[in-house]
Design a protein around this motif. Structure first.
Motif, short mmCIF file in Angstrom:
data_model
loop_
_atom_site.label_atom_id
_atom_site.label_comp_id
_atom_site.label_asym_id
_atom_site.label_seq_id
_atom_site.Cartn_x
_atom_site.Cartn_y
_atom_site.Cartn_z
N ARG A 1 31.61 5.42 -38.71
CA ARG A 1 30.70 6.36 -39.36
C ARG A 1 29.65 5.64 -40.21
O ARG A 1 28.47 6.00 -40.19
N VAL A 2 30.09 4.62 -40.95
CA VAL A 2 29.15 3.89 -41.80
C VAL A 2 28.14 3.13 -40.95
O VAL A 2 26.94 3.13 -41.24
N ARG A 3 28.61 2.50 -39.89
CA ARG A 3 27.70 1.77 -39.01
C ARG A 3 26.65 2.72 -38.42
O ARG A 3 25.46 2.39 -38.35
N THR A 4 27.10 3.91 -38.00
CA THR A 4 26.20 4.87 -37.37
C THR A 4 25.24 5.50 -38.38
O THR A 4 24.02 5.57 -38.16
N LYS A 5 25.75 5.94 -39.53
CA LYS A 5 24.92 6.62 -40.52
C LYS A 5 23.86 5.69 -41.11
O LYS A 5 22.73 6.11 -41.37
N LEU A 6 24.25 4.43 -41.37
CA LEU A 6 23.32 3.50 -42.00
C LEU A 6 22.56 2.64 -41.00
O LEU A 6 21.70 1.85 -41.40
N GLY A 7 22.90 2.77 -39.72
CA GLY A 7 22.19 1.99 -38.72
C GLY A 7 22.40 0.50 -38.89
O GLY A 7 21.43 -0.27 -38.91
N LYS B 1 19.57 4.39 -49.80
CA LYS B 1 18.15 4.51 -49.43
C LYS B 1 17.66 3.16 -48.91
O LYS B 1 17.93 2.13 -49.51
N VAL B 2 16.98 3.20 -47.78
CA VAL B 2 16.38 2.00 -47.22
C VAL B 2 14.96 1.91 -47.74
O VAL B 2 14.08 2.68 -47.34
N GLU B 3 14.73 0.97 -48.66
CA GLU B 3 13.43 0.88 -49.31
C GLU B 3 12.44 0.01 -48.53
O GLU B 3 11.25 0.08 -48.76
N ALA B 4 12.96 -0.84 -47.66
CA ALA B 4 12.08 -1.71 -46.88
C ALA B 4 12.62 -1.80 -45.47
O ALA B 4 13.45 -2.63 -45.13
N HIS B 5 12.15 -0.90 -44.63
CA HIS B 5 12.65 -0.83 -43.26
C HIS B 5 11.45 -0.72 -42.32
O HIS B 5 10.58 0.13 -42.52
N ASP B 6 11.41 -1.55 -41.30
CA ASP B 6 10.25 -1.57 -40.41
C ASP B 6 10.01 -0.23 -39.72
O ASP B 6 8.88 0.17 -39.49
N GLN B 7 11.11 0.46 -39.39
CA GLN B 7 10.97 1.69 -38.63
C GLN B 7 10.87 2.94 -39.50
O GLN B 7 10.18 3.88 -39.15
N ALA B 8 11.59 2.95 -40.63
CA ALA B 8 11.61 4.18 -41.43
C ALA B 8 11.74 3.86 -42.92
O ALA B 8 12.78 4.10 -43.52
N PRO B 9 10.71 3.30 -43.55
CA PRO B 9 10.78 3.01 -44.99
C PRO B 9 10.97 4.29 -45.79
O PRO B 9 10.35 5.31 -45.52
N GLY B 10 11.87 4.22 -46.80
CA GLY B 10 12.14 5.39 -47.61
C GLY B 10 13.21 6.30 -47.06
O GLY B 10 13.57 7.29 -47.68
N TRP B 11 13.76 5.96 -45.92
CA TRP B 11 14.83 6.77 -45.30
C TRP B 11 16.07 6.74 -46.18
O TRP B 11 16.42 5.73 -46.76
N GLN B 12 16.77 7.86 -46.30
CA GLN B 12 17.94 7.97 -47.17
C GLN B 12 19.07 8.68 -46.45
O GLN B 12 18.84 9.63 -45.69
#
Length: 246
Positions: free
Chosen positions: A209-215, A150-161
């Motif tokens: 896959r990891v690079r793509t899925k997690l950006g 889960k990305v808890e602090a992301h400028d574009q999509a906070p809370g994205w999982q």
């Protein structure tokens, strides 16, 4: 977790490996002990492989543990923990090894529970009963129960999982645990559990896959780079550039 052990006495080596793997394995995270009976062999391995910890016997042929430690501290950046194991237990010997850069010193014959506790302390490793279900690295939270990040602090999509496969989760966790530090292909291959043919192709597929899925791009504040001749390094980007994607 990969631990390199330098010890030239086979019985002692077997005892070390059994103790460490039995005491430190937590859940489905195996501890892999890589044995070396000569210091020069371990030095060559350190130029191309990644280890989480080194356990070095002082008295071995050709290049002893303290000499190897001195080379490591002079030639390599980073802070891989090192424990010196030796029958030499005088105050002068202990002080000399610590002064050379050792993180800890254990006298032989070692006590299994004490050795395991010292390793856990150096690695910040929890006891199995209290292992944290979530590991955080800045704004990235790894949830072991759901194999998700889960990305808890992301400028574009906070809370994205994002939910990952087991092998993708282990690979991503290894990269984040070594943030800013090169990680060898051999280490990452073990993380994904690839023991059959084609480990290089399998690792490259998992990395993609990891690079793509997690950006894992500079525009998201992190960058996954290839380290020529070694493996990969995940690093923070000081100023994310939205136009950069690799």
């Amino acid at each position: 977790m990969r631990i390199a052990i330098l010890e030239d006495e086979p019985t002692q080596m077997s005892h070390f490996i059994n103790t460490i793997e039995r005491q430190l394995t937590v859940g489905d995270e195996p501890v892999v002990c890589v044995p070396f009976d000569q210091g020069e062999d371990l030095r060559r391995a350190l130029r191309r492989e990644t280890f989480d910890l080194l356990v070095l016997d002082w008295n071995v042929p050709d290049l002893d543990g303290v000499e190897l430690l001195q080379w490591l501290r002079q030639m390599q950046e980073g802070s891989v923990p090192v424990i010196i194991l030796s029958a030499r237990a005088s105050e002068r010997d202990v002080a000399g090894a610590l002064g050379a850069g050792a993180d800890d010193y254990v006298a032989k014959p070692f006590r299994p529970l004490e050795l395991a506790a010292r390793i856990r302390r150096l690695l910040g490793r929890q006891q199995p009963a209290v292992a944290a279900p979530v590991e955080r690295f800045g704004g990235w939270a790894f949830d072991r129960a759901s194999s998700s990040v889960k990305v808890e602090a992301h400028d574009q999509a906070p809370g994205w999982q994002q939910v990952l496969t087991d092998s993708e989760y282990r690979l991503a966790l290894a990269l984040f645990r070594n943030l800013g530090r090169p990680v060898s292909r051999a280490y990452l291959v073990e993380c994904i559990g690839q023991n059959g043919e084609g480990p290089t192709r399998a690792l490259d597929t998992h990395i993609y896959r990891v690079r793509t899925k997690l950006g894992l791009y500079a525009s998201h504040g992190v960058r996954l780079q290839t380290v020529y001749g070694l493996g990969y390094r995940l690093e923070l980007v000081a100023e994310a550039n939205p136009k950069e994607s690799s």
